[in-house]
Design an enzyme around this catalytic site. Structure first.
Site, short mmCIF file in Angstrom:
data_model
loop_
_atom_site.label_atom_id
_atom_site.label_comp_id
_atom_site.label_asym_id
_atom_site.label_seq_id
_atom_site.Cartn_x
_atom_site.Cartn_y
_atom_site.Cartn_z
N ASN A 1 0.90 -1.11 0.11
CA ASN A 1 -0.13 0.20 -0.03
C ASN A 1 0.86 1.07 0.19
O ASN A 1 1.67 1.44 1.10
CB ASN A 1 -0.91 -0.02 1.22
CG ASN A 1 -1.65 1.09 1.53
OD1 ASN A 1 -1.60 2.19 0.63
ND2 ASN A 1 -2.44 1.23 2.52
N LYS B 1 0.22 4.25 -0.09
CA LYS B 1 -0.41 5.42 0.56
C LYS B 1 -0.32 6.67 -0.31
O LYS B 1 -0.33 6.52 -1.61
CB LYS B 1 -0.16 5.56 1.78
CG LYS B 1 -0.14 4.41 2.93
CD LYS B 1 -0.11 4.47 4.22
CE LYS B 1 -0.20 3.08 4.78
NZ LYS B 1 -0.20 3.26 6.30
N HIS C 1 -9.66 0.79 4.68
CA HIS C 1 -8.40 1.17 5.50
C HIS C 1 -8.43 2.08 6.68
O HIS C 1 -9.43 3.00 6.48
CB HIS C 1 -7.19 1.75 4.40
CG HIS C 1 -6.08 1.71 5.23
ND1 HIS C 1 -5.35 2.70 6.19
CD2 HIS C 1 -5.02 0.58 4.98
CE1 HIS C 1 -4.19 2.30 6.42
NE2 HIS C 1 -3.82 1.36 5.95
N GLU D 1 -7.02 4.48 7.78
CA GLU D 1 -6.79 5.84 7.61
C GLU D 1 -8.03 6.56 6.86
O GLU D 1 -8.27 7.57 7.05
CB GLU D 1 -5.49 6.01 6.80
CG GLU D 1 -4.12 5.78 7.61
CD GLU D 1 -3.26 5.14 7.05
OE1 GLU D 1 -2.93 5.32 5.80
OE2 GLU D 1 -2.09 4.81 7.64
N GLU E 1 -5.36 -5.38 10.33
CA GLU E 1 -4.46 -4.27 10.71
C GLU E 1 -4.72 -3.58 11.87
O GLU E 1 -5.40 -2.54 11.83
CB GLU E 1 -4.36 -3.10 9.34
CG GLU E 1 -4.02 -3.73 7.97
CD GLU E 1 -3.46 -2.63 7.31
OE1 GLU E 1 -2.45 -2.67 6.81
OE2 GLU E 1 -4.18 -1.64 7.10
N GLY F 1 2.46 2.22 11.09
CA GLY F 1 3.23 3.54 10.72
C GLY F 1 4.04 3.67 12.21
O GLY F 1 4.55 4.74 12.22
N SER G 1 3.42 -2.14 10.62
CA SER G 1 4.67 -2.42 10.61
C SER G 1 5.45 -3.65 10.30
O SER G 1 6.17 -4.20 11.05
CB SER G 1 5.00 -1.90 11.82
OG SER G 1 4.74 -0.47 12.31
P1 13P Z 1 2.93 0.32 7.90
O1 13P Z 1 3.55 -0.93 7.15
O2 13P Z 1 3.90 1.48 7.30
O3 13P Z 1 2.79 0.23 9.25
O4 13P Z 1 1.32 0.49 7.07
C1 13P Z 1 0.63 -0.47 7.35
C2 13P Z 1 -0.49 -0.22 6.36
O5 13P Z 1 -1.41 0.67 6.74
C3 13P Z 1 -0.61 -1.03 5.18
O6 13P Z 1 -1.99 -0.80 4.63
#
Ligand code: 13P
Length: 252
Positions: free
Chosen positions: A9, A11, A96, A98, A168, A174, A214
Protein backbone atom coordinates in the site's frame (compact mmCIF):
# COMPACT_ATOMS: atom_id res chain seq x y z
CA UNK A 1 -2.87 -24.60 0.47
CA UNK A 2 -3.84 -20.95 0.46
CA UNK A 3 -1.90 -18.52 -1.73
CA UNK A 4 0.21 -16.00 0.18
CA UNK A 5 -0.67 -12.50 -0.99
CA UNK A 6 1.81 -9.71 -0.30
CA UNK A 7 0.37 -6.30 -1.17
CA UNK A 8 2.15 -2.96 -1.00
CA UNK A 9 0.00 0.00 0.00
CA UNK A 10 1.92 3.00 -1.29
CA UNK A 11 -0.48 5.42 0.49
CA UNK A 12 0.13 9.04 -0.58
CA UNK A 13 3.70 8.50 -1.75
CA UNK A 14 5.36 8.48 -5.21
CA UNK A 15 4.72 10.90 -8.05
CA UNK A 16 5.02 9.66 -11.65
CA UNK A 17 8.81 9.78 -11.85
CA UNK A 18 9.10 7.98 -8.52
CA UNK A 19 6.49 5.43 -9.63
CA UNK A 20 8.54 4.64 -12.73
CA UNK A 21 11.67 4.26 -10.66
CA UNK A 22 10.18 1.93 -8.03
CA UNK A 23 8.19 -0.18 -10.49
CA UNK A 24 11.17 -0.46 -12.81
CA UNK A 25 13.11 -1.99 -9.93
CA UNK A 26 10.20 -4.25 -8.91
CA UNK A 27 9.50 -5.56 -12.42
CA UNK A 28 13.20 -6.31 -13.01
CA UNK A 29 13.23 -8.70 -10.04
CA UNK A 30 10.04 -10.72 -10.42
CA UNK A 31 12.08 -13.94 -10.61
CA UNK A 32 12.40 -13.49 -6.83
CA UNK A 33 8.65 -13.97 -6.29
CA UNK A 34 8.34 -17.52 -4.93
CA UNK A 35 5.84 -20.06 -6.29
CA UNK A 36 2.53 -19.73 -4.47
CA UNK A 37 3.08 -16.05 -3.65
CA UNK A 38 1.09 -13.25 -5.29
CA UNK A 39 2.67 -9.78 -5.29
CA UNK A 40 0.40 -6.73 -5.60
CA UNK A 41 1.23 -3.02 -5.72
CA UNK A 42 -1.32 -0.33 -4.84
CA UNK A 43 0.01 3.05 -6.00
CA UNK A 44 -1.95 6.32 -5.88
CA UNK A 45 -4.67 6.83 -8.52
CA UNK A 46 -2.49 9.19 -10.57
CA UNK A 47 0.11 6.45 -11.06
CA UNK A 48 -2.25 3.59 -11.94
CA UNK A 49 -2.19 3.71 -15.72
CA UNK A 50 1.59 4.13 -15.90
CA UNK A 51 1.93 1.32 -13.38
CA UNK A 52 -0.42 -0.89 -15.41
CA UNK A 53 1.77 -0.50 -18.48
CA UNK A 54 4.90 -1.27 -16.51
CA UNK A 55 3.58 -4.44 -14.83
CA UNK A 56 1.85 -5.81 -17.94
CA UNK A 57 3.05 -9.33 -18.67
CA UNK A 58 4.94 -9.50 -15.36
CA UNK A 59 4.06 -11.36 -12.15
CA UNK A 60 3.19 -8.13 -10.33
CA UNK A 61 -0.49 -7.30 -10.05
CA UNK A 62 -2.12 -3.93 -9.62
CA UNK A 63 -4.56 -2.57 -7.06
CA UNK A 64 -6.02 0.77 -5.97
CA UNK A 65 -6.31 2.20 -2.46
CA UNK A 66 -9.98 3.20 -2.47
CA UNK A 67 -13.05 3.32 -4.70
CA UNK A 68 -16.40 5.12 -4.81
CA UNK A 69 -19.54 3.24 -3.85
CA UNK A 70 -21.30 4.84 -6.84
CA UNK A 71 -21.16 3.81 -10.49
CA UNK A 72 -20.77 7.32 -11.88
CA UNK A 73 -22.19 10.80 -11.51
CA UNK A 74 -21.64 14.15 -9.83
CA UNK A 75 -19.25 12.99 -7.12
CA UNK A 76 -16.33 15.41 -7.33
CA UNK A 77 -13.02 13.85 -6.47
CA UNK A 78 -14.28 10.25 -6.50
CA UNK A 79 -13.02 7.31 -8.59
CA UNK A 80 -15.36 4.55 -9.83
CA UNK A 81 -14.89 0.80 -10.27
CA UNK A 82 -15.09 1.31 -14.02
CA UNK A 83 -12.19 3.77 -13.92
CA UNK A 84 -10.13 1.35 -11.84
CA UNK A 85 -10.89 -1.52 -14.22
CA UNK A 86 -9.94 0.53 -17.26
CA UNK A 87 -6.74 1.66 -15.52
CA UNK A 88 -5.73 -2.00 -15.18
CA UNK A 89 -6.56 -2.81 -11.54
CA UNK A 90 -7.40 -6.30 -10.29
CA UNK A 91 -7.52 -5.40 -6.58
CA UNK A 92 -8.83 -2.56 -4.44
CA UNK A 93 -8.11 -1.82 -0.78
CA UNK A 94 -11.34 -0.86 1.01
CA UNK A 95 -11.93 0.50 4.49
CA UNK A 96 -8.31 1.13 5.43
CA UNK A 97 -8.17 2.54 8.96
CA UNK A 98 -6.84 5.84 7.61
CA UNK A 99 -9.97 6.11 5.46
CA UNK A 100 -12.14 5.22 8.44
CA UNK A 101 -10.31 7.68 10.72
CA UNK A 102 -9.94 10.71 8.41
CA UNK A 103 -12.69 10.30 5.80
CA UNK A 104 -15.59 8.93 7.76
CA UNK A 105 -15.74 5.46 6.21
CA UNK A 106 -17.81 2.93 8.10
CA UNK A 107 -18.47 -0.80 7.95
CA UNK A 108 -21.66 0.03 6.02
CA UNK A 109 -19.93 2.13 3.35
CA UNK A 110 -17.11 -0.42 3.07
CA UNK A 111 -19.75 -3.14 2.61
CA UNK A 112 -21.43 -1.17 -0.20
CA UNK A 113 -18.07 -0.63 -1.89
CA UNK A 114 -17.19 -4.32 -1.51
CA UNK A 115 -20.40 -5.32 -3.29
CA UNK A 116 -19.66 -2.91 -6.17
CA UNK A 117 -16.07 -4.12 -6.46
CA UNK A 118 -17.06 -7.79 -6.51
CA UNK A 119 -19.68 -7.20 -9.20
CA UNK A 120 -16.98 -5.47 -11.24
CA UNK A 121 -14.59 -8.43 -10.78
CA UNK A 122 -12.25 -6.33 -8.68
CA UNK A 123 -10.85 -8.26 -5.72
CA UNK A 124 -11.46 -6.26 -2.53
CA UNK A 125 -8.94 -6.21 0.30
CA UNK A 126 -11.23 -5.41 3.24
CA UNK A 127 -9.42 -3.83 6.19
CA UNK A 128 -10.37 -4.27 9.83
CA UNK A 129 -8.53 -3.56 13.07
CA UNK A 130 -8.83 -2.22 16.61
CA UNK A 131 -7.33 0.94 18.14
CA UNK A 132 -4.85 0.85 21.02
CA UNK A 133 -7.56 1.97 23.45
CA UNK A 134 -9.81 -0.88 22.30
CA UNK A 135 -7.01 -3.43 22.66
CA UNK A 136 -6.15 -2.16 26.12
CA UNK A 137 -9.76 -2.35 27.22
CA UNK A 138 -9.93 -5.99 26.11
CA UNK A 139 -12.53 -5.54 23.36
CA UNK A 140 -10.35 -6.46 20.35
CA UNK A 141 -12.40 -9.54 19.42
CA UNK A 142 -15.71 -7.72 19.79
CA UNK A 143 -14.54 -4.75 17.70
CA UNK A 144 -12.79 -6.70 14.96
CA UNK A 145 -15.53 -9.35 14.91
CA UNK A 146 -18.16 -6.64 14.51
CA UNK A 147 -16.20 -5.05 11.65
CA UNK A 148 -15.84 -8.41 9.89
CA UNK A 149 -19.58 -9.13 10.13
CA UNK A 150 -20.34 -5.57 9.02
CA UNK A 151 -18.15 -5.46 5.93
CA UNK A 152 -19.28 -8.95 4.82
CA UNK A 153 -23.02 -8.29 5.31
CA UNK A 154 -25.04 -9.86 2.48
CA UNK A 155 -22.09 -11.28 0.54
CA UNK A 156 -22.49 -14.75 -0.96
CA UNK A 157 -20.18 -17.72 -0.45
CA UNK A 158 -19.10 -17.40 -4.07
CA UNK A 159 -18.17 -13.75 -3.49
CA UNK A 160 -16.24 -14.74 -0.36
CA UNK A 161 -13.87 -16.73 -2.57
CA UNK A 162 -12.93 -13.53 -4.38
CA UNK A 163 -12.00 -11.27 -1.49
CA UNK A 164 -9.24 -10.81 1.04
CA UNK A 165 -9.52 -9.63 4.64
CA UNK A 166 -6.64 -7.58 6.04
CA UNK A 167 -6.26 -7.41 9.81
CA UNK A 168 -4.43 -4.19 10.58
CA UNK A 169 -4.34 -3.21 14.25
CA UNK A 170 -4.46 0.60 14.14
CA UNK A 171 -1.81 0.89 16.87
CA UNK A 172 0.67 -1.03 14.73
CA UNK A 173 0.31 1.07 11.58
CA UNK A 174 3.27 3.33 10.87
CA UNK A 175 4.37 3.10 14.51
CA UNK A 176 7.12 0.52 14.23
CA UNK A 177 5.18 -1.34 16.91
CA UNK A 178 4.02 -4.60 15.36
CA UNK A 179 1.63 -7.14 16.82
CA UNK A 180 3.55 -10.19 18.02
CA UNK A 181 3.03 -13.23 15.80
CA UNK A 182 0.92 -14.77 18.59
CA UNK A 183 -1.24 -11.64 18.99
CA UNK A 184 -1.81 -11.45 15.24
CA UNK A 185 -2.47 -15.18 14.90
CA UNK A 186 -5.09 -15.08 17.68
CA UNK A 187 -7.09 -12.40 15.84
CA UNK A 188 -6.68 -14.11 12.46
CA UNK A 189 -7.97 -17.39 13.90
CA UNK A 190 -10.90 -15.53 15.44
CA UNK A 191 -11.73 -13.94 12.05
CA UNK A 192 -11.53 -17.32 10.31
CA UNK A 193 -13.85 -18.72 12.98
CA UNK A 194 -16.45 -16.04 12.28
CA UNK A 195 -16.24 -16.76 8.55
CA UNK A 196 -16.62 -20.49 9.29
CA UNK A 197 -19.78 -19.79 11.27
CA UNK A 198 -21.20 -17.60 8.52
CA UNK A 199 -20.14 -19.53 5.40
CA UNK A 200 -18.90 -22.97 6.44
CA UNK A 201 -15.58 -24.70 6.55
CA UNK A 202 -14.61 -24.69 2.87
CA UNK A 203 -15.03 -20.92 2.46
CA UNK A 204 -13.21 -20.19 5.71
CA UNK A 205 -10.33 -22.48 4.83
CA UNK A 206 -9.73 -20.85 1.46
CA UNK A 207 -10.06 -17.25 2.70
CA UNK A 208 -6.84 -15.24 2.51
CA UNK A 209 -6.33 -13.13 5.67
CA UNK A 210 -3.47 -10.64 5.51
CA UNK A 211 -1.74 -9.00 8.44
CA UNK A 212 -0.73 -5.32 8.23
CA UNK A 213 0.99 -2.94 10.63
CA UNK A 214 4.75 -2.32 10.65
CA UNK A 215 5.53 -5.44 8.61
CA UNK A 216 9.28 -5.29 7.92
CA UNK A 217 11.89 -7.67 6.51
CA UNK A 218 12.99 -8.56 10.04
CA UNK A 219 9.55 -9.64 11.30
CA UNK A 220 7.72 -10.83 8.18
CA UNK A 221 8.93 -14.45 8.12
CA UNK A 222 7.71 -15.17 11.63
CA UNK A 223 4.37 -13.43 11.08
CA UNK A 224 3.82 -15.20 7.76
CA UNK A 225 4.63 -18.61 9.22
CA UNK A 226 1.57 -18.50 11.49
CA UNK A 227 -1.27 -20.86 10.58
CA UNK A 228 -3.88 -18.24 9.78
CA UNK A 229 -1.68 -15.45 8.41
CA UNK A 230 -1.82 -15.71 4.62
CA UNK A 231 -0.07 -12.58 3.54
CA UNK A 232 0.82 -9.03 4.41
CA UNK A 233 -0.45 -5.55 3.63
CA UNK A 234 2.74 -3.54 3.74
CA UNK A 235 3.02 0.24 4.09
CA UNK A 236 6.41 1.85 4.70
CA UNK A 237 8.51 -1.18 3.75
CA UNK A 238 6.91 -1.48 0.29
CA UNK A 239 8.32 1.87 -0.85
CA UNK A 240 11.76 0.40 -1.53
CA UNK A 241 12.27 -2.55 -3.87
CA UNK A 242 14.77 -4.21 -1.55
CA UNK A 243 12.63 -4.31 1.57
CA UNK A 244 9.47 -5.22 -0.40
CA UNK A 245 11.26 -8.16 -2.02
CA UNK A 246 12.72 -9.32 1.28
CA UNK A 247 9.16 -9.53 2.61
CA UNK A 248 7.90 -11.24 -0.57
CA UNK A 249 10.68 -13.84 -0.36
CA UNK A 250 9.96 -14.46 3.32
CA UNK A 251 6.41 -15.56 2.46
CA UNK A 252 7.66 -18.82 1.01
P1 13P B 1 3.01 0.32 7.79
O1 13P B 1 3.56 -0.96 7.20
O2 13P B 1 3.75 1.54 7.35
O3 13P B 1 2.84 0.21 9.28
O4 13P B 1 1.52 0.48 7.18
C1 13P B 1 0.65 -0.59 7.24
C2 13P B 1 -0.55 -0.26 6.45
O5 13P B 1 -1.35 0.60 6.81
C3 13P B 1 -0.76 -0.98 5.18
O6 13P B 1 -2.04 -0.75 4.68
Amino acid sequence: MRQKVIAGNWKMYKDLAETRELLGALVARTAEIPEGVTAVVCPPFTSLSVAAEMVRGSRIRLGAQNMSEHDEGAFTGEISWKMLKSAGCDFVILGHSERRQYYGETDESVNRKAKKALRAALQPILCVGETLKERESGVTDAIVGGQVRGVLEGLTAEEMNRLIIAYEPVWAIGTGRTATPAQAEAVHAMIRGIVRNLYGDAVSQSLVIQYGGSVKPDNSAELLSQNDIDGALVGGACLKADSFYQIIRSAK
